[in-house]
Design a protein around this motif. Sequence first.
Motif, PDB file in Angstrom:
ATOM      1  N   THR A 147      24.726 -35.723  -4.600  1.00  0.00           N
ATOM      2  CA  THR A 147      23.675 -35.695  -5.618  1.00  0.00           C
ATOM      3  C   THR A 147      23.761 -34.448  -6.485  1.00  0.00           C
ATOM      4  N   TYR A 148      24.325 -33.373  -5.960  1.00  0.00           N
ATOM      5  CA  TYR A 148      24.540 -32.169  -6.771  1.00  0.00           C
ATOM      6  C   TYR A 148      25.507 -32.484  -7.905  1.00  0.00           C
ATOM      7  N   ASN A 149      26.481 -33.339  -7.624  1.00  0.00           N
ATOM      8  CA  ASN A 149      27.436 -33.760  -8.648  1.00  0.00           C
ATOM      9  C   ASN A 149      26.875 -34.829  -9.559  1.00  0.00           C
ATOM     10  N   CYS A 150      25.947 -35.646  -9.042  1.00  0.00           N
ATOM     11  CA  CYS A 150      25.316 -36.691  -9.861  1.00  0.00           C
ATOM     12  C   CYS A 150      24.211 -36.133 -10.757  1.00  0.00           C
ATOM     13  N   LEU A 151      23.654 -34.993 -10.386  1.00  0.00           N
ATOM     14  CA  LEU A 151      22.476 -34.489 -11.086  1.00  0.00           C
ATOM     15  C   LEU A 151      22.667 -33.059 -11.611  1.00  0.00           C
ATOM     16  N   GLU A 152      22.666 -32.045 -10.733  1.00  0.00           N
ATOM     17  CA  GLU A 152      22.751 -30.653 -11.202  1.00  0.00           C
ATOM     18  C   GLU A 152      23.960 -30.397 -12.088  1.00  0.00           C
ATOM     19  N   ARG A 153      25.081 -30.999 -11.752  1.00  0.00           N
ATOM     20  CA  ARG A 153      26.301 -30.756 -12.530  1.00  0.00           C
ATOM     21  C   ARG A 153      26.079 -31.091 -14.006  1.00  0.00           C
ATOM     22  N   HIS A 154      25.255 -32.116 -14.277  1.00  0.00           N
ATOM     23  CA  HIS A 154      25.017 -32.532 -15.658  1.00  0.00           C
ATOM     24  C   HIS A 154      23.913 -31.699 -16.305  1.00  0.00           C
ATOM     25  N   LEU A 155      22.982 -31.228 -15.496  1.00  0.00           N
ATOM     26  CA  LEU A 155      21.963 -30.335 -16.048  1.00  0.00           C
ATOM     27  C   LEU A 155      22.613 -29.044 -16.541  1.00  0.00           C
ATOM     28  N   LYS A 156      23.650 -28.610 -15.814  1.00  0.00           N
ATOM     29  CA  LYS A 156      24.379 -27.408 -16.220  1.00  0.00           C
ATOM     30  C   LYS A 156      25.215 -27.646 -17.478  1.00  0.00           C
ATOM     31  N   ASN A 157      25.531 -28.909 -17.754  1.00  0.00           N
ATOM     32  CA  ASN A 157      26.398 -29.258 -18.892  1.00  0.00           C
ATOM     33  C   ASN A 157      25.612 -29.832 -20.065  1.00  0.00           C
ATOM     34  N   ASN A 158      24.380 -29.371 -20.228  1.00  0.00           N
ATOM     35  CA  ASN A 158      23.553 -29.738 -21.389  1.00  0.00           C
ATOM     36  C   ASN A 158      23.245 -31.229 -21.469  1.00  0.00           C
ATOM     37  N   ARG A 159      23.147 -31.882 -20.290  1.00  0.00           N
ATOM     38  CA  ARG A 159      22.752 -33.294 -20.298  1.00  0.00           C
ATOM     39  C   ARG A 159      21.328 -33.469 -19.764  1.00  0.00           C
ATOM     40  N   ARG A 160      20.563 -32.400 -19.728  1.00  0.00           N
ATOM     41  CA  ARG A 160      19.213 -32.457 -19.147  1.00  0.00           C
ATOM     42  C   ARG A 160      18.378 -33.574 -19.762  1.00  0.00           C
ATOM     43  N   ASN A 161      18.434 -33.718 -21.079  1.00  0.00           N
ATOM     44  CA  ASN A 161      17.603 -34.717 -21.761  1.00  0.00           C
ATOM     45  C   ASN A 161      18.363 -36.000 -22.098  1.00  0.00           C
ATOM     46  N   LYS A 162      19.583 -36.105 -21.595  1.00  0.00           N
ATOM     47  CA  LYS A 162      20.333 -37.341 -21.788  1.00  0.00           C
ATOM     48  C   LYS A 162      19.743 -38.425 -20.888  1.00  0.00           C
ATOM     49  N   VAL A 163      19.730 -39.676 -21.384  1.00  0.00           N
ATOM     50  CA  VAL A 163      19.220 -40.780 -20.573  1.00  0.00           C
ATOM     51  C   VAL A 163      20.207 -41.059 -19.444  1.00  0.00           C
ATOM     52  N   ALA A 164      19.700 -41.001 -18.216  1.00  0.00           N
ATOM     53  CA  ALA A 164      20.499 -41.359 -17.049  1.00  0.00           C
ATOM     54  C   ALA A 164      20.369 -42.843 -16.753  1.00  0.00           C
ATOM     55  N   LEU A 165      19.175 -43.396 -16.992  1.00  0.00           N
ATOM     56  CA  LEU A 165      18.900 -44.765 -16.572  1.00  0.00           C
ATOM     57  C   LEU A 165      17.927 -45.449 -17.518  1.00  0.00           C
ATOM     58  N   PHE A 166      18.359 -46.566 -18.082  1.00  0.00           N
ATOM     59  CA  PHE A 166      17.461 -47.517 -18.739  1.00  0.00           C
ATOM     60  C   PHE A 166      17.191 -48.635 -17.735  1.00  0.00           C
ATOM     61  N   TRP A 167      15.908 -49.011 -17.595  1.00  0.00           N
ATOM     62  CA  TRP A 167      15.578 -50.154 -16.729  1.00  0.00           C
ATOM     63  C   TRP A 167      14.735 -51.136 -17.516  1.00  0.00           C
ATOM     64  N   HIS A 168      15.088 -52.426 -17.390  1.00  0.00           N
ATOM     65  CA  HIS A 168      14.375 -53.489 -18.107  1.00  0.00           C
ATOM     66  C   HIS A 168      13.879 -54.499 -17.081  1.00  0.00           C
ATOM     67  N   GLY A 169      12.551 -54.579 -16.955  1.00  0.00           N
ATOM     68  CA  GLY A 169      11.963 -55.534 -16.017  1.00  0.00           C
ATOM     69  C   GLY A 169      11.987 -56.947 -16.554  1.00  0.00           C
ATOM     70  N   GLU A 170      11.849 -57.893 -15.650  1.00  0.00           N
ATOM     71  CA  GLU A 170      11.907 -59.297 -16.058  1.00  0.00           C
ATOM     72  C   GLU A 170      10.780 -59.659 -17.019  1.00  0.00           C
ATOM     73  N   ASN A 171       9.629 -58.993 -16.874  1.00  0.00           N
ATOM     74  CA  ASN A 171       8.491 -59.278 -17.749  1.00  0.00           C
ATOM     75  C   ASN A 171       8.506 -58.441 -19.028  1.00  0.00           C
ATOM     76  N   GLY A 172       9.606 -57.713 -19.250  1.00  0.00           N
ATOM     77  CA  GLY A 172       9.722 -56.910 -20.459  1.00  0.00           C
ATOM     78  C   GLY A 172       9.342 -55.455 -20.290  1.00  0.00           C
ATOM     79  N   THR A 173       8.837 -55.081 -19.093  1.00  0.00           N
ATOM     80  CA  THR A 173       8.513 -53.685 -18.825  1.00  0.00           C
ATOM     81  C   THR A 173       9.784 -52.834 -18.908  1.00  0.00           C
ATOM     82  N   LYS A 174       9.664 -51.636 -19.490  1.00  0.00           N
ATOM     83  CA  LYS A 174      10.820 -50.760 -19.633  1.00  0.00           C
ATOM     84  C   LYS A 174      10.523 -49.397 -19.026  1.00  0.00           C
TER      85      LYS A 174
END
Length: 631
Positions: A80-107
């Motif tokens: 998880t340090y490689n999945c998360l902190e490594r990117h925070l250190k590389n200016n990806r803090r505000n980059k979208v990691a995950l878009f989720w779309h529910g079946e009823n249209g919830t996002k």
Amino acid sequence: MTNSEAGIRPEQVVYCPPAEYREYAPFRDYESAYQNYLKDPDGFWRDIASDLLWFRQWDKVREWEYPFAKWFINAKLNITYNCLERHLKNNRRNKVALFWHGENGTKKIYTYDHLHRAVMQFGNALKNLGVGKGDVVCIYMPTVPEQVVAMLACARIGAVHTVVFAGYGASALNQRIVGSNAKVVITADASMRRGKSIPLKPIVEEALIHAPSVERVVVLRNQDPPTCLLDDFEVDFYEIMQAAEKKCPPEEMDSEDRLFILYTSGTTGAPKGIVHTCGGYMVGAYYTTKYVLNVKDNDVYWCTADPGWITGHTYAIYGPLLLGATIFMTESTPDYPDVGIWWKLIEEYGINVFYTAPTAIRMFMRYGEDWPNKYDLSSLRILASVGEPLNPEAFEWFYHVIGKGKCPLTDTWWQTETGSHMITTLVGEPMKPGFAGKPIPGVVADVVDSKGNPVGPFQTGYLAITEPWPSMMRYVNDDEEKYRSYWESPNHRYYSTNDLAIKDDDGYIMILGRSDDLIIVSGHNIGTAEVESALVSHQAVAEAAAIGKPDAVKGNIVKAFVILVEGTVRTPKLEHDLKYHVRQTLGPIAVPSEIEYVDNLPKTRSGKIMRRVLKAKEMGVDPGDITTLDE
């Protein structure tokens, strides 16, 4: 005898990549890259692993004492340090990691910073429940962001997760909970499927009746009104998360510590708990997501696999997060509310890399080109396939109708046991419909006969892996003999994939299908023994056998042959009851599409059911050698 068995060359179509594909190519030249790997395997993997962050570097890249391997010896890390902190250190803090779309249209949208904070806080919530390093947590959830948070939180604190597909029934869930000795179960009150709420908590309750290792159950409550919880035993997902401390340093893990157990259907009864470890799995997932799926920094990436399967682990979650990619996930099935929903989502979210299963592709083919043509799919850059062989007709439709002949299409072969891709056609290389491709640099594979000798071009043989690789399973949970059975037999010394294959003159490999007693239905591995055990547990059934029968959409369906208890009357209701019984025992994916009542089953003199004889009869082909058949 098939054409391939006779050595006759099947007609081959070759698509040479356009010049623009070359800009995506992971290697300037496949052959040179492969030969460089063969010259210095340890150096190859050392270079790949060096892209990632380690708390302590390894003393040695690998130890190989056939058939057991260790990778990145004495290295310390946390995935998880490689999945998360490594990117925070590389200016990806505000980059979208995950878009989720529910079946009823919830996002829902998680940035890398948001995901990092959620994982830390839920990790602390698990610690507060008594979960520590090495403890097993069973996750039985729908495809929602909280499932990702739960998996990463386990890895964060050094707990071992075992994710169970939420389509399984109570008996199958119980086997996996008991087999892994799970301490905590994380579930949801219900999942959404085709507009209906499917209760999950009652299945968990039934599965826990004979599961003494479980101390607590965490429930994600999505229903209104909220489902009731049993005091002191069941707790609410967000209540325990919000009550926990916000900072959770990553647990320092040895490269060979367990990361997860994932159960795959067994051919002799109980499912097998495949164990993957922290270091080698991380390197394999990172390498193949980058070099095979070719995910780039600005891509929006969608792998349609459920996280309950190995594809979901490696290529819906860990692999893309290791790259710092933007993942798209959805509850939506490919045909609800209509068969255009996936194409609509590709247009809406600007999906660039799309990784799906031949089953889905074949289903879409039935509805023609009108549905995808309603949507703008021009964002697509890479198409990829997984789960079973991609037949030439499905390749052509996917390549031309969805990719418009402009997207490289990579068909990937690998297994739960391999952890990551092994054979494919890398982007930029010529594509041959029906052929998965060649072993990727880092993998040594061949097509061999029963004695382990390579066969000639277009001769049917067994797909074998002859050298270790970082993401290989380390063992089968609590069963060394089963692990050894993959590697050892009186005739050979290699990893046996249990797949039949042919190889052409250029080294491209076509996977023909399973040689053992697994059935692949819609990309899901189903053990014949599990289906048979479920049927025999019904009071009306004396004996049962199950086979896979080819199907134009699902790849295979399950057909069962049943011997009834003497005096039982064959009625349409009985067939319905048997199917319902399997559904309740194993889940809907394992329900036989056909049941045939028989008076006897073909067996060897030692009493083993000869399923290939049943399958040959069903297919109208020669059953081959039946000298061991008990008359």
